[in-house]
Scaffold this motif. Structure first.
Motif, PDB file in Angstrom:
ATOM      1  N   HIS A   1       0.837  -1.205   0.000  1.00 30.64           N
ATOM      2  CA  HIS A   1       0.000   0.000   0.000  1.00 30.64           C
ATOM      3  C   HIS A   1       0.875   1.259   0.000  1.00 30.64           C
TER       4      HIS A   1
ATOM      5  N   SER B   1     -12.744   6.130   0.624  1.00 32.08           N
ATOM      6  CA  SER B   1     -12.859   4.677   0.689  1.00 32.08           C
ATOM      7  C   SER B   1     -14.164   4.293   1.366  1.00 32.08           C
TER       8      SER B   1
ATOM      9  N   ARG C   1     -12.809  -0.428   5.040  1.00 31.93           N
ATOM     10  CA  ARG C   1     -11.422  -0.570   4.577  1.00 31.93           C
ATOM     11  C   ARG C   1     -10.538  -1.184   5.669  1.00 31.93           C
TER      12      ARG C   1
ATOM     13  N   ILE D   1      -4.527   0.665   5.330  1.00 27.21           N
ATOM     14  CA  ILE D   1      -4.662   1.876   4.505  1.00 27.21           C
ATOM     15  C   ILE D   1      -4.311   3.107   5.335  1.00 27.21           C
TER      16      ILE D   1
ATOM     17  N   ILE E   1      -9.906   4.382  -2.849  1.00 26.41           N
ATOM     18  CA  ILE E   1      -9.510   3.032  -2.464  1.00 26.41           C
ATOM     19  C   ILE E   1     -10.711   2.114  -2.655  1.00 26.41           C
TER      20      ILE E   1
ATOM     21  N   ASP F   1      -7.369  -2.477  -3.052  1.00 26.74           N
ATOM     22  CA  ASP F   1      -6.886  -3.356  -1.985  1.00 26.74           C
ATOM     23  C   ASP F   1      -7.407  -4.758  -2.279  1.00 26.74           C
TER      24      ASP F   1
END
Length: 482
Positions: free
Chosen positions: A157, A191, A195, A199, A244, A275
């Motif tokens: 990431h 996002s 998440r 992140i 994301i 992701d």
């Protein structure tokens, strides 16, 4: 090997002879561990105090003979090793190691190459180059994308988002690698609210700050809806934005609708980062790849090898569609470093300098499994996850919270009280998980999801079998009867 004057007369100085007995000894211990996984407890049985008391040995002046170190290490660590390589480990998204990958990893330690540049390890650099090409093919990502082998998704990431930071600030004529972030235009990260925590850590490490993260609500299926993302762009139409998206979230395996969200994000000038720590692997399966339709349109992707590919820890991969952005963000050259014309130098593509040759285990695993073997591993473990959730949920005192979309599901255990509250059910869930772990027959973990305590069911080990599923269900049934 450390040799002192006191031990020199009993220790050969021939390098090969010095290594052989110690490595053979380690091999015997390793095989004993692996071949007894079916019989050994999956949970650690030693307490924290016991492990500290055993392992906290004094550092001696003279050192200790190598064979003694290995003997003591195994004896002192006994009952403190989680059986995560076992087919009965369902606690987190942790795979085992297929034999070729484990053997390759041992060779990596023996070769001891610094895989930062081609000149330090020509063979391992080429192995990584080829393994990266194979990964892009298996994961159905653009063949021209850049790639980096990292310690795991956390650093992957950081790597992918460093490229995103570079690209977005360059649009505002800001060279972040030269000028830093002080005074730079702000970047926000958008996002879904489910998440992963990695992140936020990546954003913090990159200097963007956790306040820059905007968590948007997801729908009943755990997905970010196009209308929700569109509204976020209307609110801040001028913001530099990283979106994301999720390819298999940690608890329920949710996949965002990529075909809708990625074009929408690009229309608003955003960078899209996916992701896919384990979920990106379903692109290797005919059965499940529909869940990733459109994911190849993103700008960067993250996935782990130590999850569904079943290579040893640690192994992560970052991919970036525009190689230039990644290279500009992380590469470094010095006058004392030797570079070979035409060779791929890993230091140009990831933030590490001295580093392990992680590509070797990946190369070996892909060769052993092949396309069909990887697809079968994915399909088989998804089948086992679905069976576990269905069968555990059917036990008295249990209920299904989430049926697996792929290999992740949730169950919950209910308090026996007539007037039981949600808090009582939470306590009962943790209590049952505790009984299961104490017995050691299977390993599951707990999580709070949508305000309730649940037991996570995660399956991604190549060794998990129908018999392992039977044993795990029986273990839960026994725990529920206590």
């Amino acid at each position: 090997m450390f040799v002192t004057e006191q031990t020199r007369d009993t220790t050969t100085t021939t390098t090969g002879s010095a290594f052989r007995p110690v490595l053979q000894q380690a091999l015997r211990y390793a095989l004993d561990h692996l071949e007894n996984l079916d019989r050994a407890p999956v949970s650690p049985m030693a307490t924290l105090d016991e492990l500290r008391a055993r392992l906290d040995r004094p550092v001696t002046d003279a050192g200790v003979e190598a064979a003694t170190v290995i003997n003591d290490l195994v004896a002192d660590a006994r009952d403190g090793i989680i059986g995560s390589a076992s087919g009965r480990f369902f606690g987190w998204v942790i795979g085992g190691s297929v034999p070729a990958a484990l053997g390759a990893e041992w060779l990596v330690s023996a070769w001891d190459q610094n895989a930062a540049i081609h000149a330090c390890g020509p063979a391992v650099a080429v192995i990584e180059e080829i393994a990266g090409k194979w990964l892009k093919d298996l994961l159905r990502l653009p063949p021209t994308a850049a790639f980096a082998f990292t310690t795991g998704s956390q650093l992957a990431h950081v790597t992918g988002l460093a490229a995103a930071r570079h690209a977005l600030l360059a649009r505002r004529v800001w060279d972040v690698e030269r000028q830093g972030l002080a005074g730079s235009p702000r970047i926000r990260i958008v996002s879904g609210h489910q998440r992963h925590g990695s992140i936020e850590r990546a954003v913090r490490l990159l200097g963007l700050g956790s306040d820059s993260v905007v968590d948007l609500p997801t729908d009943a299926q755990g997905r970010l809806a196009p209308d929700t993302l569109a509204a976020a762009f209307r609110d801040r139409s001028d913001a530099l934005t990283i979106v994301i998206l999720q390819a298999g979230d940690l608890n329920i395996g949710a996949f965002d609708p990529f075909t809708d969200l990625i074009p929408l994000a690009h229309q608003n000038g955003a960078w899209v980062h996916v992701d896919g720590a384990f979920g990106l692997w379903v692109n290797a399966s005919q059965t499940y790849r529909h869940l990733l339709e459109g994911v190849e349109l993103a700008d960067s992707w993250v996935v782990d090898g130590h999850k569904w590919l079943n290579v040893p820890y640690d192994s992560g991969y970052a991919f970036v569609a525009d190689p230039r952005t990644l290279r500009d963000a992380v590469s470094h050259r010095t006058s004392y470093t030797a570079f070979v014309e035409g060779a791929r130098d890993p230091i140009d593509w990831n933030p590490e300098w001295s580093r392990r040759a992680r590509g070797v285990a990946t190369y070996a695993a892909i060769r052993q499994l092949g396309r069909q073997g990887i697809a079968d591993l994915i399909d088989r473990t998804c089948h086992h996850a679905q069976a576990l959730v269905r069968r555990i949920g059917a036990l008295p005192g249990a209920e299904v919270v989430w049926k697996p979309t792929i290999n992740q599901g949730l169950v919950r255990f209910l308090s026996r009280g007539a007037d039981a509250t949600s808090a009582d059910h939470d306590n009962r869930t943790d209590e049952v998980i505790g009984h299961i772990l104490k017995a050691g027959e299977a390993f599951f973990g707990g999580v709070t999801w949508q305000g309730m305590r649940c037991m996570r069911v995660s399956v991604c080990n190549w060794q998990t079998s129908d018999e392992d599923v039977d044993r795990a269900v029986t273990a839960v049934d026994i725990a529920l009867r206590r």
